[in-house]
Design a protein around this motif. Structure first.
Motif, PDB file in Angstrom:
ATOM      1  N   GLY A 123      68.779  43.380  61.410  1.00  0.00           N
ATOM      2  CA  GLY A 123      69.864  44.044  62.233  1.00  0.00           C
ATOM      3  C   GLY A 123      71.052  43.548  63.032  1.00  0.00           C
ATOM      4  N   HIS A 124      71.008  42.213  62.633  1.00  0.00           N
ATOM      5  CA  HIS A 124      72.222  41.585  63.486  1.00  0.00           C
ATOM      6  C   HIS A 124      73.431  41.789  62.539  1.00  0.00           C
ATOM      7  CE1 HIS A 124      68.493  38.609  64.251  1.00  0.00           C
ATOM      8  NE2 HIS A 124      69.138  38.832  65.483  1.00  0.00           N
ATOM      9  N   PRO A 125      74.495  42.109  63.235  1.00  0.00           N
ATOM     10  CA  PRO A 125      75.718  42.121  62.769  1.00  0.00           C
ATOM     11  C   PRO A 125      76.037  41.006  62.428  1.00  0.00           C
ATOM     12  CG  PRO A 125      75.617  43.457  64.759  1.00  0.00           C
ATOM     13  CD  PRO A 125      74.671  42.446  64.765  1.00  0.00           C
ATOM     14  N   PHE A 126      76.919  41.038  61.111  1.00  0.00           N
ATOM     15  CA  PHE A 126      77.702  39.694  60.745  1.00  0.00           C
ATOM     16  C   PHE A 126      79.117  40.123  59.947  1.00  0.00           C
ATOM     17  CE2 PHE A 126      74.903  40.267  57.324  1.00  0.00           C
ATOM     18  CZ  PHE A 126      75.782  39.971  55.994  1.00  0.00           C
ATOM     19  N   CYS A 127      80.017  39.496  60.020  1.00  0.00           N
ATOM     20  CA  CYS A 127      81.257  39.747  59.063  1.00  0.00           C
ATOM     21  C   CYS A 127      81.496  38.856  58.265  1.00  0.00           C
ATOM     22  CB  CYS A 127      82.475  39.829  60.364  1.00  0.00           C
ATOM     23  SG  CYS A 127      82.397  40.990  61.507  1.00  0.00           S
ATOM     24  N   LEU A 128      82.074  39.779  57.144  1.00  0.00           N
ATOM     25  CA  LEU A 128      82.560  39.040  56.034  1.00  0.00           C
ATOM     26  C   LEU A 128      84.229  39.007  56.295  1.00  0.00           C
ATOM     27  CD1 LEU A 128      80.518  40.121  53.185  1.00  0.00           C
ATOM     28  CD2 LEU A 128      80.353  38.194  54.254  1.00  0.00           C
ATOM     29  N   SER A 129      84.781  37.886  56.271  1.00  0.00           N
ATOM     30  CA  SER A 129      86.144  37.949  56.682  1.00  0.00           C
ATOM     31  C   SER A 129      87.197  37.087  55.786  1.00  0.00           C
ATOM     32  CB  SER A 129      86.197  37.242  58.086  1.00  0.00           C
ATOM     33  OG  SER A 129      87.969  37.497  58.516  1.00  0.00           O
ATOM     34  N   THR A 130      88.357  37.696  55.390  1.00  0.00           N
ATOM     35  CA  THR A 130      89.399  36.920  54.595  1.00  0.00           C
ATOM     36  C   THR A 130      90.166  36.093  55.558  1.00  0.00           C
ATOM     37  OG1 THR A 130      90.766  38.800  54.746  1.00  0.00           O
ATOM     38  CG2 THR A 130      89.482  38.762  52.960  1.00  0.00           C
TER      39      THR A 130
END
Length: 132
Positions: A123-130
């Motif tokens: 449930g930890h949020p993480f981001c994929l980012s360009t």
């Protein structure tokens, strides 16, 4: 108030980052998720802790917490506890890969054209980012 940086005594100890650690209900499962996603091997494992990494570099640790409660992002009632920003060159392909590994996608996506918010298996949020 001075804007000068505080001086460091010549005898100050060297401090380096060893790992970023995540609370979770199942360290083996969360380590499997991030190990496959980031191509990181297990460097240490016990019943309650797994560390991923490479010699000489900081790692990712996963700690078993018996009464673990999933983050409720974006609802602040249960804080996110940790957050990683992962840089990618192909947002669509990375998004699909992380979903295939077991991530889930929350309904809220603040900037989906440049960043995707996903939730790891604990449930930890993480981001994929360009972004760089």
């Amino acid at each position: 108030m001075s804007t000068e940086p505080a001086s460091t005594p010549a005898s100050a100890p060297a401090i380096r980052l060893l790992s970023v650690d995540f609370d979770c209900p199942d360290p083996v499962e969360l380590a499997r998720f991030y190990g496959e996603a980031l191509d990181l091997p297990v460097v240490y494992s016990s019943d309650d802790f797994v560390l991923l990494g490479r010699d000489g570099s900081p790692g990712l640790g996963f700690i078993r917490v018996a009464d673990y409660r999933r983050p409720t992002w974006p609802d602040p009632s249960q804080g996110k506890q940790a957050h990683m920003e992962l840089g990618v060159t192909d947002l669509e392909a990375a998004h699909a890969r992380m979903l295939a590994l077991g991530a889930t996608e929350p309904a809220i996506q603040p900037h989906p054209e440049e960043r995707r918010v996903l939730l790891d298996p604990a449930g930890h949020p993480f981001c994929l980012s360009t972004g760089s």
